[in-house]
Design a protein around this motif. Sequence first.
Motif, PDB file in Angstrom:
ATOM      1  N   ALA A  79     173.120 -26.873  33.969  1.00  0.00           N
ATOM      2  CA  ALA A  79     172.413 -26.799  32.685  1.00  0.00           C
ATOM      3  C   ALA A  79     172.812 -27.973  31.780  1.00  0.00           C
ATOM      4  O   ALA A  79     171.962 -28.600  31.141  1.00  0.00           O
ATOM      5  CB  ALA A  79     172.729 -25.472  32.001  1.00  0.00           C
ATOM      6  N   ASP A  80     174.095 -28.298  31.737  1.00  0.00           N
ATOM      7  CA  ASP A  80     174.529 -29.407  30.876  1.00  0.00           C
ATOM      8  C   ASP A  80     174.061 -30.752  31.434  1.00  0.00           C
ATOM      9  O   ASP A  80     173.707 -31.666  30.673  1.00  0.00           O
ATOM     10  CB  ASP A  80     176.055 -29.412  30.714  1.00  0.00           C
ATOM     11  CG  ASP A  80     176.529 -28.328  29.735  1.00  0.00           C
ATOM     12  OD1 ASP A  80     175.661 -27.649  29.147  1.00  0.00           O
ATOM     13  OD2 ASP A  80     177.753 -28.164  29.574  1.00  0.00           O
ATOM     14  N   ALA A  84     173.671 -27.966  27.039  1.00  0.00           N
ATOM     15  CA  ALA A  84     172.440 -27.185  26.909  1.00  0.00           C
ATOM     16  C   ALA A  84     172.643 -26.140  25.820  1.00  0.00           C
ATOM     17  O   ALA A  84     173.742 -25.606  25.656  1.00  0.00           O
ATOM     18  CB  ALA A  84     172.119 -26.503  28.234  1.00  0.00           C
TER      19      ALA A  84
END
Length: 513
Positions: A277-278, A344
Amino acid sequence: MNRRNFVRNSLVTAGAAMVADRRLSALRFASQEKIPGAIPDSVIDAARFPDGFLWGMASASYQVEGAWDADGKGESIWDRFSHTVGKVKGGAMADVSCDDYHRYKEDIAILKRLNQKSYRFSISWARIQPTGTGAVNQKGIDHYSRVTDAVLEAGLRPFCTIYHWDLPQRLEDRGGWPNRDLAGYYAEFAGILAKYLGDRITVWAPFNMPWTFTYYGYGIGVFPPCRSDFYLFLRAAHTVNLAQGEALRAIKAASSKATVGSAYGMAPAYPKTDSEADRAATERYHAMNNLYFLNPAMHGEYPKAFVGEPPYDAMGYKAGDDKIMKAPLDWVGFHYYTRRIVSAASGGAGSSGGGHFGTETEGEGGSAARDPLTQIHVEMPTEGPLTEAGLEIWPRGMYDLVTQISREYNHPVIEISENGCCYLDAPDETGRVPDARRIAFHRQILAELARAISDGAKVRAYHAWTLVDNFEWADGYTQRYGLTYVDFRSQKRTVKDSGLWYGRVAASGRLGV
Ligand code: IFM
């Protein structure tokens, strides 16, 4: 070449290049201070730039010129902003600033004295067309014609930024950049410049830091015209992309010698954690902050900046806009100051929501996303030492950014259009300005640039920000980025130690001078 090989290879030649200079020893100490992964001084001293590399400095009309209403100039949005109580730190205005409008010969003489080969300056739209459209103000053209001649006479290449944020106020009154009509007005302005100056200026960049002035001006309201609406930002940014494409064609139609590139603000971004996600959020940051104006020019389409599809309706996108935006650049110019850490996030009302934003800073408060569509959260890291503007010194970011853009855009010719740091050093009792920290900063960053070049990046120019201390936008005169100190009471210029050092670098193509 990886970092270890670069270091090893460079060490082989380091001995020959060592310079026995006491001042350099002091610098070495300063340059090693807490910079994680700093390149060793022996390697920096050995670094060499290619013959013909263009060493330069940059400035911007509103920041240096003063003469805010001289010779028929119209009001700009920055005039209106700085004349409004409470907007600029210390109540500062740029009505006089460095008075470069009257002292440009003195300033260009400094460039010549420091062996510079390229001068990046911008042109005030409101001097050329006081209300942003219509008849040309001949006095404005004459001024920049004289500046261009002086730059050429000093043996420098003039590099013109067409728009460095000072929109004529009358165009803001007509809706500003969210108004699609501005694309046409802007292209007309760009064509006028190419018509009158294109016989001598061949290097043009349509916009300085387009993400910054559209997002700060319309998305979060920290710059004029102080609007805070994420969707207004999207519209403004789309108009700028249309304007960029139209301008490229207008410039080339008016001047067969013209080459068009860019002066984008870019920051290498690193994910906060190794989570998928990041990492995906970091790619969206790169697309939104670094590529949002480059990709439409190169490929006629927006990069993947949003979690879903681009919000075309909200942007004011019409069928056929891809063809208007597409205008492949002859070279790619961008600034590097510092890096970002991205994660995120969800939420995000689409305004700054308590974050901190300045000319080169951006960080969300709390943990909410910047806006609902990109769903990114941005931090300004503090692992490395900070400049006096609070920006982390992260030299490695120069290498990462240059090589990333090279890879992603098929190895274009690159110009570093800005790089610099804020330190407040002032003249000592002998009149000298000993700003060792600025020299140390440039040495580290330039060594990383040399490493990118030795790994194949086609970088042909580097512009230090900036020629003279000047009006630093909403921070007024509280920040000094100049390689020349300006006493704003007397207008006396004193070249700082960093300026003298940079002059030796420009003469030799080496950093160990
Ligand atoms: O002074 C500014 C310039 O106008 C744009 N780039 C960053 C510089 C330092 O903040």
